[in-house]
Design a protein around this motif. Structure first.
Motif, short mmCIF file in Angstrom:
data_model
loop_
_atom_site.label_atom_id
_atom_site.label_comp_id
_atom_site.label_asym_id
_atom_site.label_seq_id
_atom_site.Cartn_x
_atom_site.Cartn_y
_atom_site.Cartn_z
N ILE A 364 8.28 4.68 10.34
CA ILE A 364 7.27 5.59 10.88
C ILE A 364 7.35 5.54 12.40
O ILE A 364 6.69 4.73 13.07
N GLU A 365 8.20 6.39 12.95
CA GLU A 365 8.43 6.47 14.39
C GLU A 365 8.68 7.92 14.78
O GLU A 365 9.27 8.69 14.02
N VAL A 366 8.23 8.29 15.98
CA VAL A 366 8.46 9.64 16.47
C VAL A 366 9.97 9.91 16.53
O VAL A 366 10.74 9.07 16.99
N GLY A 367 10.34 11.07 16.03
CA GLY A 367 11.74 11.47 16.02
C GLY A 367 12.47 11.15 14.74
O GLY A 367 13.59 11.63 14.53
N LYS A 368 11.87 10.34 13.87
CA LYS A 368 12.51 9.99 12.60
C LYS A 368 11.99 10.89 11.48
O LYS A 368 10.91 11.48 11.59
N PRO A 369 12.75 10.99 10.36
CA PRO A 369 12.27 11.77 9.22
C PRO A 369 10.88 11.31 8.77
O PRO A 369 10.61 10.10 8.69
N ALA A 370 10.02 12.27 8.50
CA ALA A 370 8.63 11.97 8.16
C ALA A 370 8.54 11.59 6.69
O ALA A 370 8.13 12.39 5.83
N SER A 371 8.93 10.36 6.38
CA SER A 371 8.89 9.83 5.03
C SER A 371 8.03 8.58 5.02
O SER A 371 8.23 7.68 5.84
N PHE A 372 7.06 8.53 4.10
CA PHE A 372 6.16 7.37 4.06
C PHE A 372 5.38 7.36 2.75
O PHE A 372 5.35 8.36 2.02
N ASN A 373 4.76 6.23 2.46
CA ASN A 373 3.83 6.08 1.35
C ASN A 373 2.43 5.83 1.90
O ASN A 373 2.27 5.25 2.99
N LEU A 374 1.43 6.22 1.13
CA LEU A 374 0.05 5.84 1.41
C LEU A 374 -0.38 4.88 0.32
O LEU A 374 -0.30 5.20 -0.88
N LEU A 375 -0.81 3.67 0.72
CA LEU A 375 -1.06 2.59 -0.23
C LEU A 375 -2.53 2.22 -0.27
O LEU A 375 -3.27 2.38 0.71
N GLU A 376 -2.95 1.68 -1.41
CA GLU A 376 -4.33 1.22 -1.56
C GLU A 376 -4.52 -0.11 -0.85
O GLU A 376 -4.13 -1.16 -1.36
N GLY A 377 -5.09 -0.05 0.33
CA GLY A 377 -5.30 -1.23 1.16
C GLY A 377 -5.22 -0.84 2.62
O GLY A 377 -4.83 0.28 2.96
N GLU A 378 -5.56 -1.79 3.49
CA GLU A 378 -5.55 -1.52 4.93
C GLU A 378 -4.43 -2.26 5.64
O GLU A 378 -4.11 -1.94 6.78
N ASP A 379 -3.85 -3.24 4.98
CA ASP A 379 -2.78 -4.03 5.59
C ASP A 379 -1.94 -4.64 4.47
O ASP A 379 -2.22 -4.44 3.28
N ASP A 380 -0.89 -5.38 4.85
CA ASP A 380 0.01 -5.96 3.84
C ASP A 380 -0.76 -6.81 2.83
O ASP A 380 -0.52 -6.74 1.62
N TYR A 381 -1.68 -7.64 3.33
CA TYR A 381 -2.38 -8.58 2.48
C TYR A 381 -3.24 -7.86 1.44
O TYR A 381 -3.20 -8.17 0.25
N SER A 382 -4.02 -6.87 1.87
CA SER A 382 -4.91 -6.19 0.93
C SER A 382 -4.11 -5.36 -0.07
O SER A 382 -4.48 -5.25 -1.23
N VAL A 383 -2.99 -4.77 0.37
CA VAL A 383 -2.14 -4.02 -0.56
C VAL A 383 -1.58 -4.96 -1.62
O VAL A 383 -1.59 -4.66 -2.82
N LEU A 384 -1.09 -6.11 -1.19
CA LEU A 384 -0.53 -7.09 -2.12
C LEU A 384 -1.59 -7.59 -3.09
O LEU A 384 -1.35 -7.68 -4.30
N ARG A 385 -2.78 -7.92 -2.56
CA ARG A 385 -3.83 -8.47 -3.41
C ARG A 385 -4.37 -7.42 -4.38
O ARG A 385 -4.63 -7.72 -5.55
N ASN A 386 -4.51 -6.18 -3.92
CA ASN A 386 -5.04 -5.12 -4.77
C ASN A 386 -4.07 -4.75 -5.89
O ASN A 386 -4.50 -4.38 -6.99
N GLN A 387 -2.75 -4.81 -5.60
CA GLN A 387 -1.75 -4.36 -6.56
C GLN A 387 -2.11 -2.98 -7.10
O GLN A 387 -1.99 -2.69 -8.30
N GLY A 388 -2.56 -2.12 -6.19
CA GLY A 388 -2.96 -0.77 -6.59
C GLY A 388 -1.78 0.17 -6.67
O GLY A 388 -0.62 -0.20 -6.47
#
Length: 412
Positions: A364-388
């Protein structure tokens, strides 16, 4: 496309992501909350993360468990035998049907890049030809790298070298190997030298199933790393599995890590599959049979996680959810400290991009292809813990998958 109220990794602010013609043209800190309109996608404070990458899977064998027989012992070697029985049943139509189903599982779980191995121990090369064709046909939906993989040995299988060169001429992206399955150590060493020679000749990447065995005397990793170092191509070389490292003593590993750091090669660990296949000849104590992921990571050596199999002769589970693999991997490798959690997504994103040599067009950087995921959580830890679930997957500015977030129970 205009994404608002998004979190980014290792940042606490809300961000706006502006996309034009499939490219990130703006990534700006928001000045307060923005109300959504018809022209916005409201991330709702969820984490926008670079797409997941599956760096090691066998799409030609996916969804074949039990055909014609199950791997009852759970060993790597019986898995190879069962696959040998399934190979005569392969056809282009059979492979296409199973690959489409498997890729849909991966895409629906946020995977946009895949490296798949294709067995070249098959005179027809139907698996490799079909996967190369699908790679080209599906490039708008998913990026695929195809590894020419000599499942039964590059030098031990009759005509193995000729089949490998034919596979590279057809268009395989990566040269594979399996030195611990060659008949002798001498053949294993020679196969590693030949793999590097072929990669140089055809200008391809390298990904070797290396030391996927509990035997502490299986030490082809040092040969692969040395050849990569001497030929100055370490960043283009990957050692997959390396589970024998779990059985190496610390004195040898101390020497080995010096070479690994100098060589700059990459590592892929498949924790759920390795812990299932390895340690099968132990009673107790029973080895975990997973490479030293934590130690590699702490040494600054690039390492990432992969699922490896989805319902095939080696692993009869699997569902395309890399967050599940990440969760299991951190547990198995005892990477359960806060620092491990805070950087966990590296193991299925950035580290994998480096392994596949796709960093220039990833992130996720200006000038790069706009490819990304939106995950359930606010950071790595909450995403991992939620396993959403992955809520949204955007590829080059186009939504390729979207689902509603899980319902939250509120008091009456």
């Amino acid at each position: 496309m205009h994404i608002i109220n998004a979190r980014l990794r290792h940042r606490s602010e809300l961000f706006e992501l502006k996309i034009e013609n499939g490219i990130f043209v703006g990534i700006d800190v928001q000045q307060g909350h923005i109300e959504a309109t018809d022209v916005h996608i409201d991330a709702g404070g969820k984490l926008a993360c670079a797409p997941f990458i599956e760096p090691h899977i066998h799409l030609d064998a996916a969804l074949t468990a039990g055909e014609p027989a199950w791997n009852e012992s759970g060993t790597l070697f019986e898995g190879i035998e069962r696959w040998g029985e399934r190979k005569p049943m392969l056809s282009e139509a059979d492979i296409r049907t199973r690959v489409y189903k498997t890729l849909n599982l991966l895409i629906n779980n946020g995977v946009q890049f895949v490296r798949t191995h294709a067995d070249t121990s098959d005179p027809s090369l139907v698996g490799l030809k079909t996967l190369c064709a699908l790679r080209d046909e599906l490039k708008d939906r998913i990026d695929i790298q195809v590894v020419a993989f000599p499942q039964e040995g590059l030098l031990s299988y009759p005509g193995g070298e000729k089949l490998m060169e034919e596979a590279l001429e057809i268009g395989a992206d990566v040269v594979g190997g399996i030195p611990h399955f060659e008949y002798t150590r001498e053949l294993g060493v020679a196969s590693m030298k030949r793999v590097i020679e072929l990669a140089l000749k055809y200008d391809r990447l390298v990904d070797v199933h290396c030391d996927e065995i509990d035997d502490p005397n299986s030490r082809f990793l040092e040969v692969l790393a040395c050849e990569a170092l001497f030929n100055d191509m370490g960043s283009r070389v990957t050692a997959s599995h390396t589970v024998a490292m779990h059985s190496y003593d610390n004195a040898y590993c101390s020497k080995l890590f010096r070479l690994l750091k100098k060589s700059n090669i990459n590592f892929i660990s498949c924790p759920t599959e390795s812990i299932h296949l390895q340690g099968r000849f132990d009673t107790y104590p029973k080895r975990r049979g997973v490479t030293r992921v934590k130690e590699l990571n702490e040494a600054g050596i690039n390492v990432c996680f992969a699922e490896d199999s989805i319902f095939d002769p080696w692993y009869s589970l699997g569902n395309g959810r890399l967050l599940r693999t990440l969760d299991f991997g951190l547990h198995i490798c005892q990477m359960m400290g806060h620092k491990d959690f805070s950087q966990a997504l590296d193991l299925v994103t950035d580290n994998s991009a480096r392994t596949l040599s796709i960093e220039a067009g990833y992130g996720i950087e200006v000038g790069k292809p706009a490819s990304f995921n939106l995950l359930e959580g606010e950071d790595d830890y909450s995403v991992l813990r939620n396993q959403g679930d992955v809520l949204l997957s955007v590829r080059k500015g186009e939504v390729i998958m979207q689902r509603e977030p899980s319902k939250v129970v509120t008091p009456p």
